[in-house]
Scaffold this motif. Structure first.
Motif, PDB file in Angstrom:
ATOM      1  N   VAL A  85      52.685  42.732  44.596  1.00 45.83           N
ATOM      2  CA  VAL A  85      51.515  43.263  43.896  1.00 45.83           C
ATOM      3  C   VAL A  85      51.760  43.293  42.392  1.00 45.83           C
ATOM      4  CG1 VAL A  85      49.979  45.250  43.673  1.00 45.83           C
ATOM      5  CG2 VAL A  85      50.857  44.611  45.919  1.00 45.83           C
ATOM      6  N   PHE A  86      52.987  43.591  41.992  1.00 52.18           N
ATOM      7  CA  PHE A  86      53.343  43.572  40.577  1.00 52.18           C
ATOM      8  C   PHE A  86      53.165  42.162  39.999  1.00 52.18           C
ATOM      9  CE2 PHE A  86      56.660  42.728  37.366  1.00 52.18           C
ATOM     10  CZ  PHE A  86      56.279  43.631  36.387  1.00 52.18           C
ATOM     11  N   LEU A  87      53.638  41.154  40.728  1.00 52.32           N
ATOM     12  CA  LEU A  87      53.503  39.784  40.257  1.00 52.32           C
ATOM     13  C   LEU A  87      52.047  39.328  40.248  1.00 52.32           C
ATOM     14  CD1 LEU A  87      56.594  38.057  41.895  1.00 52.32           C
ATOM     15  CD2 LEU A  87      56.271  38.721  39.507  1.00 52.32           C
ATOM     16  N   GLY A 101      47.825  47.657  43.856  1.00 48.91           N
ATOM     17  CA  GLY A 101      48.771  48.159  42.883  1.00 48.91           C
ATOM     18  C   GLY A 101      48.545  49.613  42.513  1.00 48.91           C
ATOM     19  N   ASP A 102      49.599  50.278  42.020  1.00 51.59           N
ATOM     20  CA  ASP A 102      49.449  51.617  41.452  1.00 51.59           C
ATOM     21  C   ASP A 102      49.200  51.477  39.959  1.00 51.59           C
ATOM     22  OD1 ASP A 102      52.134  52.272  39.826  1.00 51.59           O
ATOM     23  OD2 ASP A 102      52.655  51.098  41.609  1.00 51.59           O
ATOM     24  N   MET A 138      41.822  45.862  30.084  1.00 45.50           N
ATOM     25  CA  MET A 138      42.419  45.896  31.414  1.00 45.50           C
ATOM     26  C   MET A 138      42.987  47.269  31.753  1.00 45.50           C
ATOM     27  SD  MET A 138      44.254  42.146  31.603  1.00 45.50           S
ATOM     28  CE  MET A 138      43.290  40.659  31.294  1.00 45.50           C
ATOM     29  N   THR A 139      43.538  47.949  30.754  1.00 48.93           N
ATOM     30  CA  THR A 139      44.015  49.319  30.990  1.00 48.93           C
ATOM     31  C   THR A 139      42.867  50.223  31.405  1.00 48.93           C
ATOM     32  OG1 THR A 139      45.812  49.059  29.389  1.00 48.93           O
ATOM     33  CG2 THR A 139      45.142  51.317  29.918  1.00 48.93           C
ATOM     34  N   PHE A 140      41.757  50.091  30.731  1.00 50.99           N
ATOM     35  CA  PHE A 140      40.569  50.847  31.108  1.00 50.99           C
ATOM     36  C   PHE A 140      40.161  50.507  32.541  1.00 50.99           C
ATOM     37  CE2 PHE A 140      35.921  51.378  31.262  1.00 50.99           C
ATOM     38  CZ  PHE A 140      35.807  52.703  30.866  1.00 50.99           C
ATOM     39  N   GLY A 141      40.210  49.224  32.897  1.00 50.95           N
ATOM     40  CA  GLY A 141      39.860  48.812  34.246  1.00 50.95           C
ATOM     41  C   GLY A 141      40.782  49.378  35.301  1.00 50.95           C
ATOM     42  N   VAL A 142      42.070  49.410  35.019  1.00 54.59           N
ATOM     43  CA  VAL A 142      43.041  49.992  35.952  1.00 54.59           C
ATOM     44  C   VAL A 142      42.734  51.462  36.201  1.00 54.59           C
ATOM     45  CG1 VAL A 142      45.456  50.719  36.161  1.00 54.59           C
ATOM     46  CG2 VAL A 142      44.912  48.367  35.499  1.00 54.59           C
ATOM     47  N   LEU A 143      42.511  52.219  35.135  1.00 53.87           N
ATOM     48  CA  LEU A 143      42.255  53.657  35.272  1.00 53.87           C
ATOM     49  C   LEU A 143      40.935  53.924  35.983  1.00 53.87           C
ATOM     50  CD1 LEU A 143      43.452  54.878  31.751  1.00 53.87           C
ATOM     51  CD2 LEU A 143      44.682  55.015  33.934  1.00 53.87           C
ATOM     52  N   GLY A 200      51.716  59.648  37.930  1.00 56.39           N
ATOM     53  CA  GLY A 200      52.797  60.166  38.763  1.00 56.39           C
ATOM     54  C   GLY A 200      52.926  59.482  40.104  1.00 56.39           C
ATOM     55  N   ASP A 201      51.896  58.776  40.524  1.00 59.78           N
ATOM     56  CA  ASP A 201      51.908  58.112  41.833  1.00 59.78           C
ATOM     57  C   ASP A 201      52.348  56.667  41.676  1.00 59.78           C
ATOM     58  OD1 ASP A 201      51.563  57.578  44.512  1.00 59.78           O
ATOM     59  OD2 ASP A 201      49.421  57.129  44.294  1.00 59.78           O
ATOM     60  N   ALA A 202      53.621  56.467  41.267  1.00 57.60           N
ATOM     61  CA  ALA A 202      54.138  55.120  41.016  1.00 57.60           C
ATOM     62  C   ALA A 202      54.998  54.663  42.183  1.00 57.60           C
ATOM     63  CB  ALA A 202      54.952  55.102  39.732  1.00 57.60           C
ATOM     64  N   HIS A 203      54.740  53.459  42.663  1.00 54.69           N
ATOM     65  CA  HIS A 203      55.534  52.869  43.743  1.00 54.69           C
ATOM     66  C   HIS A 203      55.587  51.365  43.536  1.00 54.69           C
ATOM     67  CE1 HIS A 203      51.309  53.371  44.940  1.00 54.69           C
ATOM     68  NE2 HIS A 203      51.427  52.196  45.537  1.00 54.69           N
TER      69      HIS A 203
END
Length: 475
Positions: free
Chosen positions: A196-198, A52-53, A247-252, A188-191
């Motif tokens: 993957v979203f699900l 995922g992005d 989870m936001t911290f984990g994504v970044l 900015g790198d959104a696709h």
């Protein structure tokens, strides 16, 4: 407060009015503290690790946390009404003995989460005690078991402490992370990629839904007059905020650090914060956050084992020695799994989360439909302990619906060891958890409505919303 008042005396019996205390806000601090922790960080990171992005991973995680958190909070609202542990009231749906079927899977869940939490907390404990990971895992497990044995009051006190300390630590780590990485470039790198979203939605939804089988254990001591809406919203807000924050911290971190994070999750997070005393503090925070949730897992496992045994032996309360023995069993099993699986953590943990989702969405659907739509929040409390009573020993219609709910998900399931035949036509998307909620909910509602109007079915129970001392099982 005297020491004897601190140690919990109740197990699976009804909590009487004179022992009820606290406010619904206690659910916010408990679930905030339980979710501000390293395993939730890893769960968020998995959304990126598996393709995922940043943008769509965050959106998917928010959606899953809100949807799964709402289901979980509906279970929490049952606690003040009934004064019972969560899985005891599953007997109203599955029968006094039949409830052991989902209970066995719940116990497996507690052992698995205890193990996964011990892997990461063990690394932090090892750093604090200057030992190896194996020793750290064992030390952490022992401390967890001791606190779980003390019980309800210490669990909520731990949640209050963890919610403050872990929140401050995450604010500090967030500032350090933003200072180090180019957030604009990551956003900015959104696709958009639907499968993957699900997956991101499923990861966070499964995280929340896994709390369902024990969330009412920690609201059952609230006064019976506590608002169901207040319990719902404080539980949802604490759990969703804490998990999304982590989870936001984990994504970044996963998007910016790559292999540096994947090979050593605990080490990278601590290194991000600094060295020396700061590093020691962060190791302590990681251990504290995992201690909070692992105490919940150990306590919940103890409750589920006792509930299972009592369905066949008629056990209603448990002495200190029995309580310690059951908790020791959960600790030993979870520690053994942690030691065996510590070298393949990420892949194993992702599959474990999705595996849990498969088994608990049908249970949640059946439980919530029965409690809110069929029984209208009214249960015959004494009958929950009597296999010859209103709810019987086995309710095969509910167990059949549960089995159908499990099977209905398999064509849509995606894990490392199994992929369903309908996944590819959907572009690789995993929608099994949605099927697992809708199918059993519709089937159970239909069957339960027919049961209620069948000849000889009898009236709905008039007791149970607020059982008196005479109605409650004798301690």
């Amino acid at each position: 407060m005297a020491a004897e008042d601190l140690v919990e005396r109740r197990s699976i019996d009804v909590v009487p009015d004179d022992e009820r205390h606290g406010t619904a806000f206690s659910q916010f601090t408990l679930w905030l503290g339980a979710n501000l922790q390293i395993t939730a960080v890893v769960t968020g990171a998995l959304a990126v690790v598996f393709g995922g992005d940043v943008v769509w991973s965050l959106v998917g995680l928010v959606l899953g946390n809100l949807l799964g958190g709402a289901v979980m909070a509906l279970h929490s609202a049952q606690g003040p009404k009934l004064g019972l542990p969560q899985m005891i009231q599953s007997r109203a749906q599955f029968g006094v003995k039949g409830a052991v079927v989902p209970l066995l899977l719940v116990i497996l869940m507690y052992v698995g989460f205890f193990a996964s939490g011990s892997v990461l907390a063990g690394q932090a404990t090892a750093e604090l005690t200057h030992t190896d990971d194996t020793t750290g895992i064992v030390l952490f497990a022992v401390v967890t078991a001791v606190m779980a044995a003390v019980g309800y009051r210490v669990i909520h006190a731990l949640g209050r402490v963890a919610s403050v300390i872990c929140a401050l630590a995450f604010v500090y780590l967030g500032i350090r992370l933003v200072d180090r990485v180019d957030i604009g470039a990551l956003l900015g790198d959104a696709h958009f990629d639907l499968p993957v979203f699900l997956l991101a939605v499923s990861l966070s939804a499964s995280w929340q839904l896994a709390f369902g089988p024990y969330v009412a254990d920690y609201s059952r001591y609230l006064p019976r007059t506590t608002s169901a809406k207040a319990t719902f919203w404080w539980t949802l807000s604490g759990s969703a905020l804490g998990s999304q924050w982590s989870m936001t911290f984990g994504v970044l971190v996963a998007a910016s650090a790559g292999d540096a994070f994947l090979t050593n999750q605990v080490g990278y997070v601590v290194g991000l914060g600094g060295t020396g005393l700061i590093a020691s503090f962060l190791y302590f925070v990681i251990a504290l956050g995992k201690l909070t949730i692992n105490v919940l897992n150990t306590y919940g496992g103890f409750m589920s084992v006792v509930t299972s045994v009592s369905g066949f032996r008629g056990l209603k309360v448990l002495g200190p020695r029995g309580r310690a023995a059951y908790i020791a069993v959960i600790m030993v099993a979870g520690t053994a799994v942690a030691l065996l699986g510590k070298d393949s953590f990420l892949t194993s943990f992702k599959d474990f989360l999705l595996f849990l989702l498969t088994f608990f969405t049908p249970w949640s659907a059946i439980n919530l439909v029965d409690y809110y739509l069929i029984s209208k929040e009214r249960y015959d409390i004494p009958a929950l302990f009597d296999p010859h009573g209103r709810y019987g020993a086995w309710r095969w219609d509910a167990l059949t619906v549960y089995g159908v709910g499990l099977l209905a998900q398999l064509p849509f399931l995606v894990t490392h060891f199994y992929t369903g035949p309908l996944v590819e036509p959907l572009g690789g998307a995993d929608i099994s958890w949605l099927v697992g909620l809708v199918v059993p909910a519709a089937l159970y509602w239909t069957l339960a409505r027919r049961r209620a109007v069948a000849p000889g079915a009898g009236p709905r129970p008039e007791r149970g919303v607020s059982p008196t001392a005479d109605e409650a099982p004798a301690p």
